[in-house]
Every structure is written in C-alpha cells, then in structure tokens.
Design a protein around this motif. Structure first.
Motif, PDB file in Angstrom:
ATOM      1  N   ASN A 250       0.839  -1.206   0.000  1.00  0.00           N
ATOM      2  CA  ASN A 250       0.000   0.000   0.000  1.00  0.00           C
ATOM      3  C   ASN A 250       0.872   1.252   0.000  1.00  0.00           C
ATOM      4  OD1 ASN A 250       0.471  -0.990   2.922  1.00  0.00           O
ATOM      5  ND2 ASN A 250      -0.098   1.152   3.198  1.00  0.00           N
ATOM      6  N   LYS A 251       0.274   2.384  -0.313  1.00  0.00           N
ATOM      7  CA  LYS A 251       0.968   3.661  -0.177  1.00  0.00           C
ATOM      8  C   LYS A 251       1.121   3.967   1.318  1.00  0.00           C
ATOM      9  CE  LYS A 251      -1.032   5.395  -4.477  1.00  0.00           C
ATOM     10  NZ  LYS A 251      -1.948   6.397  -5.102  1.00  0.00           N
ATOM     11  N   GLN A 252       2.171   4.689   1.667  1.00  0.00           N
ATOM     12  CA  GLN A 252       2.441   4.900   3.087  1.00  0.00           C
ATOM     13  C   GLN A 252       1.266   5.572   3.790  1.00  0.00           C
ATOM     14  OE1 GLN A 252       6.330   5.451   4.673  1.00  0.00           O
ATOM     15  NE2 GLN A 252       5.753   7.381   5.635  1.00  0.00           N
ATOM     16  N   LEU A 253       0.911   4.983   4.923  1.00  0.00           N
ATOM     17  CA  LEU A 253      -0.225   5.463   5.694  1.00  0.00           C
ATOM     18  C   LEU A 253       0.178   6.556   6.675  1.00  0.00           C
ATOM     19  CD1 LEU A 253      -1.784   1.985   6.421  1.00  0.00           C
ATOM     20  CD2 LEU A 253      -3.053   3.869   5.394  1.00  0.00           C
ATOM     21  N   ASP A 254      -0.664   7.563   6.783  1.00  0.00           N
ATOM     22  CA  ASP A 254      -0.597   8.529   7.865  1.00  0.00           C
ATOM     23  C   ASP A 254      -1.985   9.113   8.047  1.00  0.00           C
ATOM     24  OD1 ASP A 254      -0.980  10.537   5.934  1.00  0.00           O
ATOM     25  OD2 ASP A 254       1.157  10.923   5.757  1.00  0.00           O
ATOM     26  N   GLU A 255      -2.123  10.065   8.940  1.00  0.00           N
ATOM     27  CA  GLU A 255      -3.430  10.619   9.268  1.00  0.00           C
ATOM     28  C   GLU A 255      -4.108  11.295   8.080  1.00  0.00           C
ATOM     29  OE1 GLU A 255      -0.635  10.896  10.780  1.00  0.00           O
ATOM     30  OE2 GLU A 255      -0.840  10.359  12.895  1.00  0.00           O
ATOM     31  N   ASN A 256      -3.338  11.658   7.050  1.00  0.00           N
ATOM     32  CA  ASN A 256      -3.894  12.330   5.870  1.00  0.00           C
ATOM     33  C   ASN A 256      -4.250  11.366   4.740  1.00  0.00           C
ATOM     34  OD1 ASN A 256      -3.561  14.983   6.993  1.00  0.00           O
ATOM     35  ND2 ASN A 256      -1.367  14.816   6.565  1.00  0.00           N
ATOM     36  N   HIS A 257      -3.945  10.103   4.906  1.00  0.00           N
ATOM     37  CA  HIS A 257      -4.286   9.106   3.892  1.00  0.00           C
ATOM     38  C   HIS A 257      -5.808   8.958   3.831  1.00  0.00           C
ATOM     39  CE1 HIS A 257      -4.660   5.257   1.826  1.00  0.00           C
ATOM     40  NE2 HIS A 257      -3.362   5.302   1.514  1.00  0.00           N
ATOM     41  N   PRO A 258      -6.411   8.912   2.642  1.00  0.00           N
ATOM     42  CA  PRO A 258      -7.879   8.841   2.540  1.00  0.00           C
ATOM     43  C   PRO A 258      -8.483   7.599   3.173  1.00  0.00           C
ATOM     44  CG  PRO A 258      -6.837   8.503   0.390  1.00  0.00           C
ATOM     45  CD  PRO A 258      -5.765   9.000   1.308  1.00  0.00           C
ATOM     46  N   GLU A 259      -7.674   6.534   3.376  1.00  0.00           N
ATOM     47  CA  GLU A 259      -8.200   5.312   3.984  1.00  0.00           C
ATOM     48  C   GLU A 259      -7.566   5.043   5.354  1.00  0.00           C
ATOM     49  OE1 GLU A 259      -9.559   2.286   0.679  1.00  0.00           O
ATOM     50  OE2 GLU A 259      -7.512   2.942   0.232  1.00  0.00           O
ATOM     51  N   TRP A 260      -7.126   6.115   6.001  1.00  0.00           N
ATOM     52  CA  TRP A 260      -6.547   6.005   7.342  1.00  0.00           C
ATOM     53  C   TRP A 260      -7.509   5.332   8.316  1.00  0.00           C
ATOM     54  CZ3 TRP A 260      -2.282   5.931  10.027  1.00  0.00           C
ATOM     55  CH2 TRP A 260      -2.265   6.247  11.390  1.00  0.00           C
ATOM     56  N   SER A 261      -8.797   5.644   8.206  1.00  0.00           N
ATOM     57  CA  SER A 261      -9.783   5.089   9.131  1.00  0.00           C
ATOM     58  C   SER A 261      -9.876   3.577   9.005  1.00  0.00           C
ATOM     59  CB  SER A 261     -11.157   5.721   8.899  1.00  0.00           C
ATOM     60  OG  SER A 261     -11.619   5.452   7.585  1.00  0.00           O
ATOM     61  N   LYS A 262      -9.612   3.050   7.814  1.00  0.00           N
ATOM     62  CA  LYS A 262      -9.627   1.593   7.643  1.00  0.00           C
ATOM     63  C   LYS A 262      -8.506   0.941   8.447  1.00  0.00           C
ATOM     64  CE  LYS A 262     -11.748   0.657   3.140  1.00  0.00           C
ATOM     65  NZ  LYS A 262     -11.532  -0.051   1.861  1.00  0.00           N
ATOM     66  N   PHE A 263      -7.337   1.573   8.422  1.00  0.00           N
ATOM     67  CA  PHE A 263      -6.225   1.009   9.187  1.00  0.00           C
ATOM     68  C   PHE A 263      -6.514   1.096  10.682  1.00  0.00           C
ATOM     69  CE2 PHE A 263      -2.167   1.489  11.449  1.00  0.00           C
ATOM     70  CZ  PHE A 263      -1.617   0.246  11.137  1.00  0.00           C
ATOM     71  N   ILE A 264      -7.080   2.210  11.130  1.00  0.00           N
ATOM     72  CA  ILE A 264      -7.432   2.355  12.538  1.00  0.00           C
ATOM     73  C   ILE A 264      -8.409   1.258  12.945  1.00  0.00           C
ATOM     74  CG2 ILE A 264      -8.650   3.810  14.206  1.00  0.00           C
ATOM     75  CD1 ILE A 264      -5.844   4.757  13.659  1.00  0.00           C
ATOM     76  N   GLU A 265      -9.398   0.989  12.109  1.00  0.00           N
ATOM     77  CA  GLU A 265     -10.366  -0.064  12.421  1.00  0.00           C
ATOM     78  C   GLU A 265      -9.682  -1.431  12.455  1.00  0.00           C
ATOM     79  OE1 GLU A 265     -14.726  -1.776  10.958  1.00  0.00           O
ATOM     80  OE2 GLU A 265     -13.534  -0.548   9.592  1.00  0.00           O
ATOM     81  N   LEU A 266      -8.772  -1.667  11.523  1.00  0.00           N
ATOM     82  CA  LEU A 266      -8.035  -2.928  11.474  1.00  0.00           C
ATOM     83  C   LEU A 266      -7.262  -3.154  12.762  1.00  0.00           C
ATOM     84  CD1 LEU A 266      -7.008  -5.320   9.570  1.00  0.00           C
ATOM     85  CD2 LEU A 266      -5.083  -3.806   9.044  1.00  0.00           C
ATOM     86  N   LEU A 267      -6.533  -2.139  13.193  1.00  0.00           N
ATOM     87  CA  LEU A 267      -5.731  -2.257  14.404  1.00  0.00           C
ATOM     88  C   LEU A 267      -6.607  -2.303  15.652  1.00  0.00           C
ATOM     89  CD1 LEU A 267      -2.711  -2.437  15.031  1.00  0.00           C
ATOM     90  CD2 LEU A 267      -2.693   0.048  15.347  1.00  0.00           C
TER      91      LEU A 267
END
Length: 410
Positions: A250-267
């Motif tokens: 994936n493209k590097q994740l940070d708080e500005n990534h459009p799918e950041w909330s998906k990673f938060i939910e995953l974790l």
C-alpha cells in the motif's frame, strides 16, 4: 501483492495469528525455565519494520521494558521480539538489566540483525534472576517458521497462568491491496493496565511510519487494552508492541491518507479481540463481562465509569453467583469519579431493564439469573448527560482466583 478493483469491508481471518500478515516468522522452544512447557519465543520480520509500543505506568519498570525502550529509541525500527515466560526479570537491579541486554545481544547474533532491532519482553515471577545459561541455549535453539505451528509455539511460550493461547487476525483493502494485522497476547492475572496490558504483540504488513503507528496505537490502546481489568493490579512488565513491515504494497499510511480510518479499524479490532480474550481468561474466571456505558458528557467519562463497574469486586462476585443485584452496579457507578445526575440512570442486564430512570423496574428474577449463568454477559448503563459512550471488559471473581494466587510461586 494482491490487487483488486473492488474494496472489501474489514474481515476476520479464521484461525488467524501473528503470521497472517506477510513477511513474518515465529517460534518457541522449551529452554528449561518452566518444568515442561515452552518458555522462550520469538517473532521475526523478514525486513526491518516500523514499530510502536506502549508500556506499564507502574513505577517499577522491569528490565526488559528498559531495553526495549532503548532499542526503539535509536532508529524506531524493530526486526525481532524475543520473549520469555516463568521469570519477569523485574526488580532485579543492575544484574537484571545486564541480563536483558545480553538476551537482546544473543538474539541479534543468532539472527544476524543489529542489536537495536531487537525488543525484549519477559513475564513471570517478580524478583527472581533469569537463568542466562538456559536463555542462551534456548535462543540458539529457536527456529522460527512462517507455518502456523510457529505461531502456536510462540503463543504457548509466552503464557504463565493463562489457560488458553490468545490470537487473532483481520484484513482489509487499502489502496486496492490486501492489508492484514494479526496478534498474540498473554495475560490472566495482574490485569488492570495503564498504557498497555500484560504482553501484547501485533504484526501488520501495512506500510506506515513509526510516528504514525505510535499515534494510532496510543489512540487504540485507550479504547481496548486499557479498558480491561481482572483484579485491579498493574504489572511491572505490561507492554504492547506493534511491528509494521510494509510488505503489503500500500501507499504509506498517515493521518492524511484517505483510507486512514480503515487502518485504525483494522488495528482496533485486532487489539480489542486480544483484550477481550485476556479478560475472559482471567485467573479462575468462568464468565466474560462487558459493561457498556452511554449518555455521558464525554467518551473519557464513559470509559472511566465502565471500567469502574467491571472492576468492582462486588459486581464481579454477583455475576459469579448469577445474582441480579443491580445495586452493586449503581454503587460502583457512583464512585467512578464522573459527574452525572443520579436521578436519571437506567441499568440493564442483557435486554432486561432492572433500573429505569433511577426507579426500580419490574423484572423476572428468574430471567436475569438464567442470563447471568451464560459464559458472556453484558451490563448496560444509560445516562442522560450527552453522547459519550464507552465499553470495558472483565471477568467474574471466583474461588479459584484465590487458589491460583495463593500458590503462584509453588
């Protein structure tokens, strides 16, 4: 790298483990610290991984935590986590710190990685020294694998009074590629964490910076690991570590990534699963208790109230005895430290309302008793102060808890 056109909702992986994400191996051996069971385990990433960690707030910080903090501070990268059970290496002075550093050094040499890419964790009896000859022989005998057996061996090696292995894994799609998180944990007694809980290990193949991963873990810990309690004690060795090796593509994740909330939910779901498994496996426990508090002024208030209720010994013993004594719930609520109107509180056991707007409700005692006999029960508290909501998890308090802790060192 698996690329798809349609993005899927987050899903749980059947029999998922710390090895469900790409690029990890794990293993465990019997080094001789315990009588017969495996007692030394390792997780290894195929490449240096971004990392994040949270630690106990107990003033007595065990030596392994000090070494792990030192490792992470250098490059904010990890490639291996080595863990022993049976001995916490806590309150062991300068010798204990030297032993923890030697444990790190031996692991680094065995797997040909820099020393500061190794985290160290220990769990077990406080105030006893590690048998370093056994530790060194055990490290030399570690042979981590990507097979499921490696995850199972690791999960077993980190246990103390736990009765079951604790594991989970989820996946989602970010930037059109599959991103997975998996976890393993140990914890059964001395569970009342502040910043972490006993020992938790999470792996993910997501590409993310260590800084963004740390921010995510801090946010998630307060809603998951910090919301469980078994007995009100915070251990000297509590720690949660996350490694993210970036192999998903994936493209590097940070708080500005459009799918950041998906990673938060995953974790979040990975962490919540592990936290609930710890709560359910509390020493001597027979039931998982979930307390949901809503209608508070803030989320923090709701979390504080929920954890106070689920941690109340009187609530825990009432659940053990299948006694629908809602008075114990409101008493705990009243000492939780939050502000609320005591004239407008509603309490339910499952779907049965037992207190309505602070007036006793008519209900069937038999129905509530039967409900409280289940393996998992939920207590709901509703206020009328705002939109804040929070959940906490714990277990009942049984005769066996006293038996287990009365003979812990024997």
């Amino acid at each position: 790298m698996e690329i798809i056109k349609e993005k899927s909702e987050l899903q749980k992986i059947s029999n998922g483990t710390i090895l469900s994400p790409r690029g990890y191996k794990a293993g465990g051996v019997h080094a001789g610290l315990r009588y017969a069971k495996k007692d030394l385990g390792i997780i290894v990433s195929e490449v240096p991984a971004s990392c994040a960690a949270v630690y106990t707030k107990n003033v007595f910080n065990a030596a392994p935590l000090q070494v792990t903090k030192d490792s992470i501070s250098i490059e904010k990268k990890l490639q291996a986590i080595v863990v022993n059970s049976a001995c916490a290496n806590a309150c062991t002075g300068s010798r204990g710190l030297e032993d923890a550093y030697e444990m790190r050094s031996c692991t680094a040499k065995a797997f040909a990685i820099p020393e500061h890419f190794v985290a160290v964790a220990s769990t077990g009896v406080i105030g006893e020294f590690l048998d370093m000859q056994k530790i060194k022989r055990g490290i030399a005998g570690l042979n981590p694998t990507a097979e499921n057996s490696g995850a199972a061996d690791f999960e077993t090696a980190i246990l103390t009074t736990d009765t079951i292995n604790k594991n989970t894994a989820y996946f989602t799609y970010i930037d059109g590629v599959k991103v997975t998180a998996g976890g393993a944990a140990k914890g059964s007694g001395m569970i009342h964490p502040n910043m972490a809980t006993m020992l938790g290990f999470v792996t993910t193949d997501a590409l993310i910076s260590s800084e963004s991963l740390q921010d995510a873990l801090l946010q998630i810990t307060n809603r998951t690991f910090n919301q469980i309690t078994v007995d009100g004690d915070t251990s000297t060795n509590d720690m949660v570590i996350v490694m993210a090796n970036g192999t998903a593509g994936n493209k590097q994740l940070d708080e500005n990534h459009p799918e950041w909330s998906k990673f938060i939910e995953l974790l979040t779901l990975t962490s919540e699963d592990l936290a609930k498994q710890i709560a359910k496996d509390g020493e001597g426990a027979t039931k998982l208790i979930e307390v949901n508090v809503s209608g508070c002024r803030t989320e923090e208030d709701a979390q504080m109230a929920a954890k106070t209720i689920v941690g109340s010994n009187l609530v825990k013993t009432a659940v053990f005895g299948a006694d629908g004594n809602w008075g114990r719930v409101v008493a705990a609520m009243g000492r939780s430290g939050i502000s609320f109107n005591p004239e407008d509180v509603t309490v339910s056991f499952g779907e049965t309302v037992v207190l309505k707007s602070s007036e006793p409700a008519a209900f069937s005692e038999e129905t509530v008793t039967e409900y409280l006999k289940q393996d998992s029960i939920a207590i709901h508290v509703l206020l009328n102060e705002g939109s804040g909501a929070g959940t906490a998890w714990g277990c009942d308090l049984t005769y066996d808890y006293v038996k287990i802790n009365g003979s812990y060192r024997s």
